[in-house]
Design a protein around this motif. Structure first.
Motif, mmCIF file in Angstrom:
data_model
loop_
_atom_site.group_PDB
_atom_site.id
_atom_site.type_symbol
_atom_site.label_atom_id
_atom_site.label_comp_id
_atom_site.label_asym_id
_atom_site.label_seq_id
_atom_site.Cartn_x
_atom_site.Cartn_y
_atom_site.Cartn_z
ATOM 1 N N ASN A 290 0.853 -1.192 0.000
ATOM 2 C CA ASN A 290 0.000 0.000 0.000
ATOM 3 C C ASN A 290 0.889 1.241 0.000
ATOM 4 N N GLU A 291 0.975 1.888 -1.152
ATOM 5 C CA GLU A 291 1.897 3.007 -1.334
ATOM 6 C C GLU A 291 1.446 4.283 -0.626
ATOM 7 N N SER A 292 0.256 4.282 -0.067
ATOM 8 C CA SER A 292 -0.175 5.474 0.674
ATOM 9 C C SER A 292 0.326 5.455 2.116
ATOM 10 N N ILE A 293 0.968 4.348 2.503
ATOM 11 C CA ILE A 293 1.478 4.210 3.866
ATOM 12 C C ILE A 293 3.006 4.305 3.833
ATOM 13 N N GLY A 412 -9.136 1.720 0.140
ATOM 14 C CA GLY A 412 -7.745 2.040 -0.159
ATOM 15 C C GLY A 412 -6.855 2.147 1.064
ATOM 16 N N LYS A 413 -7.394 1.819 2.242
ATOM 17 C CA LYS A 413 -6.646 2.047 3.484
ATOM 18 C C LYS A 413 -6.169 0.767 4.158
ATOM 19 N N LEU A 414 -6.303 -0.365 3.482
ATOM 20 C CA LEU A 414 -5.853 -1.622 4.087
ATOM 21 C C LEU A 414 -4.332 -1.730 3.991
ATOM 22 N N VAL A 432 -3.538 -7.050 -15.476
ATOM 23 C CA VAL A 432 -2.891 -5.739 -15.391
ATOM 24 C C VAL A 432 -3.908 -4.637 -15.090
ATOM 25 N N TYR A 433 -5.013 -4.607 -15.843
ATOM 26 C CA TYR A 433 -6.029 -3.580 -15.600
ATOM 27 C C TYR A 433 -6.743 -3.836 -14.275
ATOM 28 N N THR A 434 -6.985 -5.105 -13.972
ATOM 29 C CA THR A 434 -7.693 -5.474 -12.747
ATOM 30 C C THR A 434 -7.021 -4.892 -11.507
ATOM 31 N N PHE A 435 -5.685 -4.856 -11.509
ATOM 32 C CA PHE A 435 -4.966 -4.390 -10.331
ATOM 33 C C PHE A 435 -4.496 -2.939 -10.427
ATOM 34 N N ASP A 437 -5.346 -0.306 -12.928
ATOM 35 C CA ASP A 437 -6.172 0.841 -13.277
ATOM 36 C C ASP A 437 -6.296 1.695 -12.014
ATOM 37 N N LYS A 438 -6.316 3.009 -12.160
ATOM 38 C CA LYS A 438 -6.265 3.890 -10.991
ATOM 39 C C LYS A 438 -7.345 3.565 -9.961
ATOM 40 N N GLU A 439 -8.585 3.385 -10.426
ATOM 41 C CA GLU A 439 -9.672 3.092 -9.488
ATOM 42 C C GLU A 439 -9.495 1.719 -8.846
ATOM 43 N N ASN A 440 -9.072 0.742 -9.649
ATOM 44 C CA ASN A 440 -8.855 -0.597 -9.109
ATOM 45 C C ASN A 440 -7.701 -0.621 -8.114
ATOM 46 N N ALA A 441 -6.668 0.189 -8.398
ATOM 47 C CA ALA A 441 -5.507 0.240 -7.503
ATOM 48 C C ALA A 441 -5.892 0.810 -6.139
ATOM 49 N N ILE A 442 -6.873 1.689 -6.133
ATOM 50 C CA ILE A 442 -7.385 2.190 -4.851
ATOM 51 C C ILE A 442 -8.249 1.120 -4.189
ATOM 52 N N GLY A 443 -9.150 0.533 -4.952
ATOM 53 C CA GLY A 443 -10.075 -0.449 -4.419
ATOM 54 C C GLY A 443 -9.402 -1.696 -3.876
#
Length: 525
Positions: A290-293, A412-414, A432-435, A437-443
């Motif tokens: 998780n790159e937000s951490i 997106g916080k796990l 590739v898109y499943t993981f 894509d910007k929205e999927n990468a958050i989800g």
């Protein structure tokens, strides 16, 4: 999905008579699926793959290899701009109630999935169709992009070109239903055997909840009847019980995914060692970062973590070495796999050097999460914990109940986690898109942001030249894994089954799923 499209018996042969003992194929299922309606499940596909047909089928042609072949659609064509797909239905294909499969059934099935009242769980295979969003949002009463041309022709128009569209229709989500039967069944469709009608090689005849589900061979199947009379799914939640039932001859297959600890036993057993069937599970076991951490927002730190985990050791300790290391996102066996990606080597000294370079000479604290009561995941996380301790990273393992885990993940916080993904359809878009894509990468709590990669992902989805598409996906993959270290790939596993000696023609589905079609099985007792 193991469908063969040539007849394997007399299409008009009678079903088993009272004078003749039924030939039965019995397989274990760990949990009662509750429904076989693919609008209502994304987990249990074994029954839909045997009871229903799709316009197009994905058949296994070798270990980890598949091809798309005609199903209910004998032929199909695509317009030059990649927007309009025309499917020509085979005449004479029947539902289990005797009705012929018509274009209105196809329209009804796909429109039903998108109808908000259905609350369909597989809409992502259809949301690229023109008018799908308006239908799902309740802004339209029909899906404008699906058109019945005549009884045997259905035309589907997409909002934009989408290369994997046909491959998606070959998944269980593309199962075609009988309009008349579904409307009559209401919420009992997919639940009540008498009301659940398909056009596949087997028809649902009995369902004893948490005990067994019985399917009879459909003698009027357009591809020719199966070569045995009855397919039974025996609900067996306990792996040890399944093994005993198998060795007693009460079930015909033992799925080693139920208990991988049994693999050495079967491999060394004189009775069974020559009856093991193996194939790759076309998928990847991976660790999400998780790159937000912080400090996972630092690419040098992420590269250190990639090099600080002994992937080979995890494969040997947990899975008896039955698999191969993977260095990217697209796994071996999937269309677009790049065998020439640089290897991610295990190098703890280099990893410590990278951490020092990133400003963490003494390491840092990190959290990894998992669903509770999952012993194998806990063991893997403990191995990772031990590996990372050697480079100065103190890893805390947090266990959460399933609803909490997935509830936090979609925000997106796990914190980081170990998981796996297997192919639904044979296209790199499925990974590739499943993981990423910007929205999927958050989800999925990756929180990976790279505008150049997003632009290329969007471009790859609408490209119609297959060579150019694959080249672009491989370029994207290299950026994500090698340059940005946004993904820690671990390995792809083999999937082993042990079968009774009288079970012939058992093959592992191209994608390694336990859920597969059993149409081609031959029982020789």
């Amino acid at each position: 999905m193991i469908f063969t499209l040539t007849a394997c018996g007399d299409k008009n042969a009678d079903s088993a008579t009272p004078e003749k003992e039924k030939v039965v194929f019995t397989v274990p299922y760990e949990k009662d699926p509750g429904t076989i309606d693919v609008a209502k499940t994304t987990e249990y596909y074994g029954l839909p793959l045997n009871v229903f047909d799709r316009l197009v089928e994905s058949v296994t042609v070798g270990p980890g290899e598949s091809k798309l072949v005609p199903g209910l659609a004998e032929t199909w064509s695509v317009s030059e701009d990649g927007l309009v797909y025309t499917f020509n239905l085979r005449k004479g294909a029947k539902f289990h109630n005797g009705d012929e499969v018509k274009a209105e059934d196809v329209y009804f099935t796909f429109d039903r999935m998108l109808n908000p009242e259905t609350e369909g769980l597989n809409t992502d295979f259809f949301d690229m169709i023109q008018g799908a969003q308006a239908r799902m949002n309740g802004e339209a009463d029909t899906t404008t992009g699906i058109k019945i041309v005549d009884d045997y022709t259905i035309e589907i128009t997409l909002e934009a070109p989408f290369g994997p569209f046909v491959a998606g229709l070959a998944t269980p989500a593309g199962s075609v239903y009988c309009k008349k039967a579904v409307e009559a069944a209401g919420d009992q469709f997919g639940v009540d055997p008498e009301l659940t009608v398909g056009s596949g090689p087997f028809k649902l005849t009995d369902w004893v909840v948490n005990d067994k589900i019985v399917l009879d061979t459909f003698v009027d199947y357009w591809g020719g009847r199966a070569q045995y009379d009855e397919l039974i799914y025996k609900i067996v939640p306990d792996a040890e019980t399944a093994r005993m039932l198998f060795e007693n001859g009460e079930i015909d297959v033992f799925d080693c995914d139920m208990a991988r600890s049994q693999i050495p036993y079967f491999e060394e057993n004189e009775t069974w060692k020559n009856n093991i069937v193996s194939g790759p599970r076309v998928g990847v076991y991976y660790i999400c970062l998780n790159e937000s951490i912080a400090p996972l927002d630092n690419v040098t730190v992420r590269k250190a973590l990639q090099m600080g985990i002994d992937r080979e050791n995890i494969l040997k300790q947990m899975y008896y070495g039955k698999g191969v290391l993977v260095n990217g996102i697209i796994p071996p066996g999937l269309y677009g796999y790049n065998k020439d990606l640089p290897e991610i080597t295990y190098d703890p000294e280099k990893a410590k050097s990278l951490l020092a370079e990133a400003g963490f000479p003494d390491g840092f604290d990190m959290e990894i999460t998992q669903v509770s009561d999952n012993a194998s995941t806990l063991k893997i996380n403990e191995i990772v914990q031990s590996d990372l301790a050697k480079i100065g990273v103190k890893l805390t393992i947090t266990q959460l109940d399933s609803s909490t885990f997935f509830g936090i993940r979609k925000t997106g916080k796990l914190p980081s986690y170990f998981n796996n993904w297997s192919a639904d359809y044979n296209d790199p878009d499925n990974f590739v898109y499943t993981f990423f894509d910007k929205e999927n990468a958050i989800g999925r709590s990756f929180n990976y942001v790279n505008d150049a990669v997003q632009s290329k992902l969007d471009a790859a989805r609408v490209m119609t030249n297959p060579e150019e598409r694959i080249a672009l996906y491989q370029e994207i993959e290299k950026t994500i894994v090698q340059d940005d270290a946004a993904w820690i790939p671990l390995f792809e596993l083999d999937h082993l089954f042990v079968v009774q000696p009288y079970v012939k023609n058992y093959t592992v589905a191209w994608n390694g799923w336990s859920d597969q079609s059993f149409y081609n099985i031959v029982i020789e007792k």
